[in-house]
Write a protein that holds these residues in place. Structure first.
Motif, PDB file in Angstrom:
ATOM      1  N   PHE A 193       0.878  -1.182   0.000  1.00 49.33           N
ATOM      2  CA  PHE A 193       0.000   0.000   0.000  1.00 49.33           C
ATOM      3  C   PHE A 193       0.908   1.222   0.000  1.00 49.33           C
ATOM      4  CE2 PHE A 193      -2.863   3.278   0.865  1.00 49.33           C
ATOM      5  CZ  PHE A 193      -4.155   2.823   0.702  1.00 49.33           C
ATOM      6  N   ALA A 194       0.698   2.090  -1.000  1.00 50.54           N
ATOM      7  CA  ALA A 194       1.560   3.256  -1.151  1.00 50.54           C
ATOM      8  C   ALA A 194       0.732   4.511  -1.377  1.00 50.54           C
ATOM      9  CB  ALA A 194       2.531   3.065  -2.318  1.00 50.54           C
ATOM     10  N   THR A 195       1.352   5.646  -1.208  1.00 52.04           N
ATOM     11  CA  THR A 195       0.764   6.917  -1.624  1.00 52.04           C
ATOM     12  C   THR A 195       1.482   7.370  -2.884  1.00 52.04           C
ATOM     13  OG1 THR A 195       2.293   8.198  -0.247  1.00 52.04           O
ATOM     14  CG2 THR A 195       0.178   7.573   0.730  1.00 52.04           C
ATOM     15  N   ASN A 196       0.710   7.796  -3.885  1.00 48.68           N
ATOM     16  CA  ASN A 196       1.263   8.370  -5.112  1.00 48.68           C
ATOM     17  C   ASN A 196       0.765   9.808  -5.216  1.00 48.68           C
ATOM     18  OD1 ASN A 196       2.731   6.332  -7.096  1.00 48.68           O
ATOM     19  ND2 ASN A 196       1.148   5.193  -6.007  1.00 48.68           N
ATOM     20  N   HIS A 278      -1.196  -4.063  -6.072  1.00 51.84           N
ATOM     21  CA  HIS A 278      -0.661  -2.912  -5.341  1.00 51.84           C
ATOM     22  C   HIS A 278      -1.781  -1.905  -5.107  1.00 51.84           C
ATOM     23  CE1 HIS A 278       3.699  -3.610  -7.044  1.00 51.84           C
ATOM     24  NE2 HIS A 278       3.213  -4.647  -6.374  1.00 51.84           N
ATOM     25  N   TRP A 279      -2.003  -1.524  -3.858  1.00 51.90           N
ATOM     26  CA  TRP A 279      -2.989  -0.500  -3.525  1.00 51.90           C
ATOM     27  C   TRP A 279      -2.319   0.858  -3.445  1.00 51.90           C
ATOM     28  CZ3 TRP A 279      -8.248  -0.630  -2.927  1.00 51.90           C
ATOM     29  CH2 TRP A 279      -8.856  -1.896  -2.907  1.00 51.90           C
ATOM     30  N   SER A 280      -3.075   1.905  -3.776  1.00 48.69           N
ATOM     31  CA  SER A 280      -2.516   3.256  -3.743  1.00 48.69           C
ATOM     32  C   SER A 280      -3.570   4.267  -3.329  1.00 48.69           C
ATOM     33  CB  SER A 280      -1.965   3.649  -5.122  1.00 48.69           C
ATOM     34  OG  SER A 280      -1.597   5.023  -5.142  1.00 48.69           O
ATOM     35  N   ALA A 281      -3.123   5.263  -2.554  1.00 48.01           N
ATOM     36  CA  ALA A 281      -3.911   6.468  -2.301  1.00 48.01           C
ATOM     37  C   ALA A 281      -3.339   7.555  -3.207  1.00 48.01           C
ATOM     38  CB  ALA A 281      -3.809   6.877  -0.836  1.00 48.01           C
ATOM     39  N   HIS A 282      -4.162   8.071  -4.133  1.00 47.16           N
ATOM     40  CA  HIS A 282      -3.715   9.044  -5.128  1.00 47.16           C
ATOM     41  C   HIS A 282      -3.947  10.477  -4.633  1.00 47.16           C
ATOM     42  CE1 HIS A 282      -2.603   6.062  -7.875  1.00 47.16           C
ATOM     43  NE2 HIS A 282      -3.259   6.414  -8.956  1.00 47.16           N
ATOM     44  N   PHE A 283      -2.864  11.245  -4.539  1.00 42.17           N
ATOM     45  CA  PHE A 283      -2.917  12.609  -4.019  1.00 42.17           C
ATOM     46  C   PHE A 283      -2.548  13.634  -5.096  1.00 42.17           C
ATOM     47  CE2 PHE A 283      -2.460  10.259  -0.091  1.00 42.17           C
ATOM     48  CZ  PHE A 283      -3.124  11.024   0.858  1.00 42.17           C
ATOM     49  N   TYR A 284      -3.021  14.863  -4.880  1.00 39.37           N
ATOM     50  CA  TYR A 284      -2.644  16.021  -5.705  1.00 39.37           C
ATOM     51  C   TYR A 284      -2.044  17.073  -4.786  1.00 39.37           C
ATOM     52  CZ  TYR A 284      -3.322  20.514  -8.121  1.00 39.37           C
ATOM     53  OH  TYR A 284      -3.146  21.765  -8.651  1.00 39.37           O
ATOM     54  N   ALA A 285      -0.826  17.519  -5.114  1.00 38.88           N
ATOM     55  CA  ALA A 285      -0.136  18.549  -4.335  1.00 38.88           C
ATOM     56  C   ALA A 285       0.156  19.747  -5.228  1.00 38.88           C
ATOM     57  CB  ALA A 285       1.160  18.008  -3.748  1.00 38.88           C
ATOM     58  N   ARG A 286      -0.204  20.930  -4.753  1.00 36.81           N
ATOM     59  CA  ARG A 286       0.027  22.169  -5.496  1.00 36.81           C
ATOM     60  C   ARG A 286       1.025  23.025  -4.711  1.00 36.81           C
ATOM     61  NH1 ARG A 286      -0.916  24.967 -10.434  1.00 36.81           N
ATOM     62  NH2 ARG A 286      -0.387  27.117  -9.959  1.00 36.81           N
ATOM     63  N   LEU A 287       2.189  23.289  -5.319  1.00 35.74           N
ATOM     64  CA  LEU A 287       3.200  24.118  -4.669  1.00 35.74           C
ATOM     65  C   LEU A 287       2.735  25.571  -4.654  1.00 35.74           C
ATOM     66  CD1 LEU A 287       6.507  22.605  -6.106  1.00 35.74           C
ATOM     67  CD2 LEU A 287       5.065  21.811  -4.221  1.00 35.74           C
ATOM     68  N   LYS A 288       2.973  26.238  -3.535  1.00 38.02           N
ATOM     69  CA  LYS A 288       2.483  27.603  -3.382  1.00 38.02           C
ATOM     70  C   LYS A 288       3.387  28.635  -4.063  1.00 38.02           C
ATOM     71  CE  LYS A 288       0.357  26.441   1.053  1.00 38.02           C
ATOM     72  NZ  LYS A 288       0.380  26.693   2.525  1.00 38.02           N
ATOM     73  N   GLU A 289       4.697  28.527  -3.880  1.00 33.20           N
ATOM     74  CA  GLU A 289       5.625  29.515  -4.429  1.00 33.20           C
ATOM     75  C   GLU A 289       6.773  28.894  -5.220  1.00 33.20           C
ATOM     76  OE1 GLU A 289       6.998  31.944  -1.253  1.00 33.20           O
ATOM     77  OE2 GLU A 289       4.999  32.731  -0.734  1.00 33.20           O
ATOM     78  N   LEU A 290       7.048  27.642  -4.978  1.00 32.07           N
ATOM     79  CA  LEU A 290       8.206  26.999  -5.605  1.00 32.07           C
ATOM     80  C   LEU A 290       7.919  26.670  -7.067  1.00 32.07           C
ATOM     81  CD1 LEU A 290      10.986  26.223  -4.466  1.00 32.07           C
ATOM     82  CD2 LEU A 290      10.128  23.892  -4.202  1.00 32.07           C
ATOM     83  N   THR A 291       8.715  27.248  -7.975  1.00 35.56           N
ATOM     84  CA  THR A 291       8.568  27.015  -9.407  1.00 35.56           C
ATOM     85  C   THR A 291       9.432  25.839  -9.839  1.00 35.56           C
ATOM     86  OG1 THR A 291      10.382  28.517  -9.944  1.00 35.56           O
ATOM     87  CG2 THR A 291       8.160  29.476  -9.765  1.00 35.56           C
ATOM     88  N   ARG A 292       9.375  25.515 -11.121  1.00 29.05           N
ATOM     89  CA  ARG A 292      10.223  24.447 -11.653  1.00 29.05           C
ATOM     90  C   ARG A 292      11.689  24.752 -11.396  1.00 29.05           C
ATOM     91  NH1 ARG A 292      10.400  23.839 -18.074  1.00 29.05           N
ATOM     92  NH2 ARG A 292      10.514  26.090 -17.743  1.00 29.05           N
TER      93      ARG A 292
END
Length: 367
Positions: A193-196, A278-292
């Protein structure tokens, strides 16, 4: 005579135009209707009743994966308080026919150690006993109930040999998995079980990682921005159950050197790779100030798990751009099974399902 011929010509032209207006267009319309009806009739003759499983794995045009989206559609997030995790006491045991496979892995690890090479670290993990979803009474929001059992990495590696022959000639896949019910499986075959996490920078670039050729599982494939498995030793304080949001934050810190205060984080779905279990918890993360550029500079100063990735791509986080990237000829057959569904769900969360489906359909039609 010339005048008469000219007059006859004019009259003929007028009559021809009149005939076209009165008869030709109606005849063309009638013929078009007849042809359309005939085509429909032929198609209807070819059509037959058929049954299709309600559970289908994620696909996008020519891209087909073994990822089954079990809960969540991307549009709404699942809060931490809607997740109930219960850890059972009894540790996973392999069937007698598979116990020897685990022993082989122990022997291999000792051999590597004796040769001065990196042994296989037998880290404590969790196996999935059961996964269930209920709905709240008033607003029908999901409540996830996850039951876990203790296991370890050696047991996980032994259970990954789903197509290896048992003593009776069958395989773990044919013996223990029901082809008509992808959610039913014994816990010893679900030791992962993982987080992606799909990470998007402040300047709207999706982070896509390629797994290192040095890792044992799925080397060289293109994957989520962050992939972090549940660890009994790290993610469970005492006898407490792991917090999936905390596991995702740990992965972002270890693999990208980004701290929790630098982004927002939302859980979009629970997904199962039905091929490898394989089980997964699918997450979305949005950076506040950090650019590429800022992220690249940050990682140049040190990353805890640098060996996880060998390449990182930055893709404009727009539906058309991400879909085109996923369907590239040098990517389409090199994806980790759970990654395309993750990126699709992240797009849906930000842009809406209608927008993402329309963009995907247009790109697939042009292929």
């Amino acid at each position: 005579m010339g005048g008469i011929d000219m007059a006859n010509g004019v009259v003929g032209a007028v009559l021809g135009m009149l005939f076209a207006v009165l008869f030709q267009q109606p005849l063309q319309n009638s013929w078009h209707k007849v042809r359309t009806r005939s085509t429909r009739a032929v198609r209807s003759l070819r059509q037959r009743e058929e049954s299709s499983p309600a559970w289908r794995t994620f696909s996008l045009g020519p891209l087909h994966t073994s990822a089954l989206v079990v809960e969540g559609d991307g549009e709404s997030s699942i809060p931490a308080e809607a997740i109930y995790i219960h850890v059972l006491d009894e540790e996973i045991e392999l069937p007698p026919d598979m116990v020897g496979w685990r022993a082989e892995i122990e022997v291999e690890s000792e051999r590597l150690r004796a040769e001065g090479r990196t042994p296989l670290w037998n880290g404590p993990r969790y196996a999935v006993e059961s996964f269930d979803v209920s709905r709240t009474a008033l607003d029908e929001r999901p409540e996830v109930h996850l039951r876990l059992r203790p296991t370890d990495y050696y047991t996980f590696l032994a259970a990954q040999q789903l197509d290896r022959r048992l003593s009776d000639g069958t395989t773990p896949r044919s013996c223990y998995l029901a082809p008509d019910d992808p959610l039913q499986a014994p816990a010893f075959l679900q030791c992962s079980f993982a987080t992606n996490v799909a990470v998007v920078t402040a300047d709207d670039m999706l982070v896509v990682s390629q797994r290192s050729d040095r890792v044992r599982m799925a080397p060289g494939v293109w994957n989520s921005s962050v992939n972090e498995g549940l660890s009994r030793h790290i993610d469970s304080s005492g006898r407490s159950a792991p917090d999936l949001y905390a596991v995702a934050r740990r992965g972002i810190r270890e693999e990208l050197s980004i701290e929790p205060n630098e982004y927002s984080l939302e859980l979009l779905a629970f997904v199962l790779d039905i091929d490898k279990r394989h089980w997964s918890a699918h997450f979305y993360a949005r950076l506040k100030e950090l650019t590429r550029e800022g992220m690249q500079e940050r990682m140049s100063r040190g990353v805890a798990d640098r060996w996880e990735h060998q390449t990182i791509d930055y893709v404009p986080f727009r539906p058309a751009a991400v879909v085109k990237y996923m369907l590239r000829t040098d990517r389409i057959h090199r994806w980790a099974p759970l990654a395309p569904a993750l990126f699709h769900l992240a797009l849906v969360h930000v842009y809406s399902r209608t927008t993402v489906e329309r963009a995907g359909a247009q790109i697939v039609r042009r292929m």
